[in-house]
Write an enzyme that holds these catalytic residues in place. Structure first.
Site, short mmCIF file in Angstrom:
data_model
loop_
_atom_site.label_atom_id
_atom_site.label_comp_id
_atom_site.label_asym_id
_atom_site.label_seq_id
_atom_site.Cartn_x
_atom_site.Cartn_y
_atom_site.Cartn_z
N GLY A 51 0.84 -1.20 0.00
CA GLY A 51 0.00 0.00 0.00
C GLY A 51 0.87 1.24 0.00
N CYS A 152 6.55 -12.47 3.07
CA CYS A 152 7.25 -11.20 2.88
C CYS A 152 6.94 -10.29 4.05
CB CYS A 152 6.81 -10.55 1.57
SG CYS A 152 7.58 -8.96 1.24
N HIS A 194 13.03 -12.86 -5.32
CA HIS A 194 12.05 -12.14 -4.50
C HIS A 194 12.53 -10.70 -4.27
CE1 HIS A 194 9.02 -12.15 -1.06
NE2 HIS A 194 9.71 -11.04 -0.84
N GLU A 195 13.82 -10.54 -3.92
CA GLU A 195 14.35 -9.20 -3.64
C GLU A 195 14.47 -8.38 -4.91
OE1 GLU A 195 14.25 -8.39 -0.65
OE2 GLU A 195 14.01 -10.44 0.06
N HIS A 198 11.28 -6.68 -5.69
CA HIS A 198 11.06 -5.45 -4.93
C HIS A 198 11.70 -4.24 -5.61
CE1 HIS A 198 8.88 -6.63 -1.39
NE2 HIS A 198 9.74 -7.57 -1.06
#
Length: 235
Positions: A51, A152, A194-195, A198
């Protein structure tokens, strides 16, 4: 020990990258106009949650001439500190509120106690020493995808199944600003992917198997008649 004003210096750097037409302006010159420290500025001591707009924008590369700067070195140390305080295995700069292309990873051998021997083998887990990547680039070496459960810290309290490539190569710079590349497979490769997501404004919920999305404490919610509090801090 936290350096006074370091968070403001890094934030000033982000403003330079994102809002200034003169990207080559030095940290020192930019910081002179923003010398007064402010409270509760990135990099945070907590992990931001889904968010927060910072999780949805592609991160900015760090100019190579600044890789060895005190500000970037502070960021690296802070990423490691927060990652370890949350007891997670990876953390990216956007998760601390900074859209910079930097992440850290660490999978300690003592974590194998949290898994059965069968699970540890199935997930192709192996120890990964503390690894820092600045301005990383990822190349897929094995396009076979393997599905396992992920969580996460930016979607705290939930988990889901995610398909990831089995083997990847990550190139970039290490904590000292020196070039490095690392070939990863299995679980370490999953952490890196995964990183990297981001850094590209992607969260695992974007690529998960939707029906597997689960609250990690759903049983406790029922057992305690819904009286469960979920903290977003590291304690």
């Amino acid at each position: 020990m936290r350096l006074k004003g370091s968070s403001v210096q890094i934030k000033a750097y982000i403003r330079t990258l994102c809002t200034s037409s003169r990207v080559d302006k030095s940290f020192a010159k930019w910081y002179q106009s923003l010398w007064q420290p402010k409270s509760n500025e990135p990099p945070y001591d907590h992990v931001v949650q889904l968010g927060d707009p910072v999780l949805r924008v592609p991160s900015n590369p760090i100019p190579e001439k600044e890789l060895k700067s005190p500000e970037v070195q502070y960021l690296v140390k802070h990423l490691v500190k927060v990652m370890r305080s949350y007891k997670c295995v990876g953390l990216a700069a956007p998760q601390l509120g900074l859209p910079l292309r930097a992440f850290v990873m660490e999978f300690k051998d003592d974590l194998r106690d949290q898994y059965t021997k069968a699970d540890y083998k199935l997930r192709e887990m192996e120890p990964l020493p503390l690894t820092v990547f600045l301005n990383p680039e990822l190349k897929v070496l094995n396009y076979e995808k393997v599905t396992h459960t992920e969580a996460c810290e930016s979607v705290r309290g939930y988990r889901a199944d995610v398909a990831r490539y089995r083997e990847v190569l990550v190139k970039g710079f290490d904590a000292s600003g020196e070039p490095q590349e690392l070939q990863l497979k299995g679980w370490p490769a999953r952490i890196a992917q995964h990183e990297m997501d981001h850094l590209n404004g992607i969260v695992y919920t974007d690529v998960m198997h939707r029906k597997s999305f689960t609250c990690t404490c759903w049983q406790a919610v029922n057992a305690n008649q819904g009286r469960i509090q979920l903290s977003f801090a590291n304690k």
